[in-house]
Design an enzyme around this catalytic site. Sequence first.
Site, short mmCIF file in Angstrom:
data_model
loop_
_atom_site.label_atom_id
_atom_site.label_comp_id
_atom_site.label_asym_id
_atom_site.label_seq_id
_atom_site.Cartn_x
_atom_site.Cartn_y
_atom_site.Cartn_z
CD GLU A 36 3.32 26.14 -16.22
OE1 GLU A 36 3.20 25.13 -15.49
OE2 GLU A 36 3.23 27.30 -15.80
CG HIS A 37 3.86 21.73 -20.38
ND1 HIS A 37 3.12 20.57 -20.36
CD2 HIS A 37 2.98 22.74 -20.53
CE1 HIS A 37 1.84 20.86 -20.51
NE2 HIS A 37 1.72 22.17 -20.61
CB SER A 80 -17.61 16.20 -4.21
OG SER A 80 -17.29 17.49 -4.66
CG LEU A 110 -5.78 28.19 -10.13
CD1 LEU A 110 -6.69 29.12 -9.35
CD2 LEU A 110 -4.42 28.85 -10.37
CB SER A 111 -3.01 22.06 -8.90
OG SER A 111 -2.69 20.72 -8.73
CB SER A 112 -9.09 21.47 -8.09
OG SER A 112 -9.39 20.72 -9.24
CG ASP A 119 0.09 20.31 -10.52
OD1 ASP A 119 0.93 21.19 -10.80
OD2 ASP A 119 -0.82 19.95 -11.29
CE1 TYR A 133 -0.16 18.58 -18.81
CE2 TYR A 133 0.36 16.25 -19.06
CZ TYR A 133 0.54 17.45 -18.42
OH TYR A 133 1.44 17.55 -17.40
#
Length: 377
Positions: free
Chosen positions: A33-34, A66, A123-125, A170, A219
């Site tokens: 992660e990261h 959308s 979850l990377s939409s 991602d 972030y």
Amino acid sequence: MLIEQVREEYRRRFGEQPEVITRAPGRVNLIGEHTDYSGGFVFPIAIDRMTYVAAGRVSARSVVFSVDRGEGSPFDAATVEPGEMRKWTKYVAGVAWAMRQVGKSPGNLRAVVGTDIPLGGGLSSSAAIELAFAVAWNEMYDLGLQPEDMAPIGRACENQFVGANTGIMDQMASALGKAGQAMFIDTRDAIVRYAPVPDDLAVAILDTGVRHSHAGGEYGARRADVEGAEAKLGRSLRDSKLEDLDQTREPLTVSEYRRAHHVISENARSLAFAEALDAGDRVAMGRLMREAHRSMQMDFEASCPELDHMAAAAWQTAGVVGARVTGGGFGGACVALIQKDEVEAALLSILAQYRETSGKAGEAILTTASDGAQRVN
Ligand code: ADP
Ligand code: MG
């Protein structure tokens, strides 16, 4: 069915059938992660939660709708520039812009998008919407792009057009996923090694219900610390050892030291995890996931109380091989690997413990490893 929903909505809005329907998966990350913006290792799985796009070519400006967010703002794919767009349409217009940066000429489109990936849920939409549109443009305008070309296009969109300074994980997971396989990725060289998810293990996503925003300040602050540490080390964290952190010419700040300590140790854990998975060493897998969570919590400081409660609940539950925060952190979900024959009882127990310790209702999603972005109609 989402595919039917976007097809129907397209027909209703535009009065004809879409030319193409595409889809792209979200992802969950087992470990690493990261690490993907300093050339490190990651271990994602493309999941069976997907984003669908129904699209057709138009000569006027592009319009996107959308199912999840409503009407987007119109744009011209041939001229749109960073800074022009607001809100979620950036994730679409930015793909056209990024394609132009590599010499492609995407024309305009009209499209309906819909997803069953929670937006902002870790979850990377975001990569899924980018990749689903990249495939739609590629198919309709014969751009000749391969999946491995589309991952960097999605990333360029997200980094330079949306303004979220994320790594390549991602988009690579969404572009290059394979059914039944986890993906060990060396992000420095963009190399994927597929590793089967063991048949007797379920992959569970344990959603805390707390949402994050990657464009937000935390972030960016973490990323600045990582870059600060790399500047003082004179090389990437991928090519550094823990001992090096004490030998920089200009001393690291406390937060640079901690962030770098996380990243360097996380790369070692990811390599060890890949070996443990190969060897079927479940005890080592569990230990490494737990250490990875603690490192995200204590060194990278990208966890939150709810994520810590969720992970702790999983660690105490029979049948759980391992669990940790997944994705960028600051909310979102944990991932857990759970013995299939114990998974139902385990999930009930984890969620009950989570409710007790956090006072919040979590949600568990069972997922399977899926194929990457593609045209489906
Ligand atoms: P994550 O990638 O973890 O879901 P991000 O903050 O990176 O979270 O991306 C979420 C954003 O992506 C949403 O706020 C929205 O702007 C955009 N997005 C993703 N999918 C869709 C969709 N189906 N419709 C509209 N916007 C979407
Ligand atoms: Mg995202």
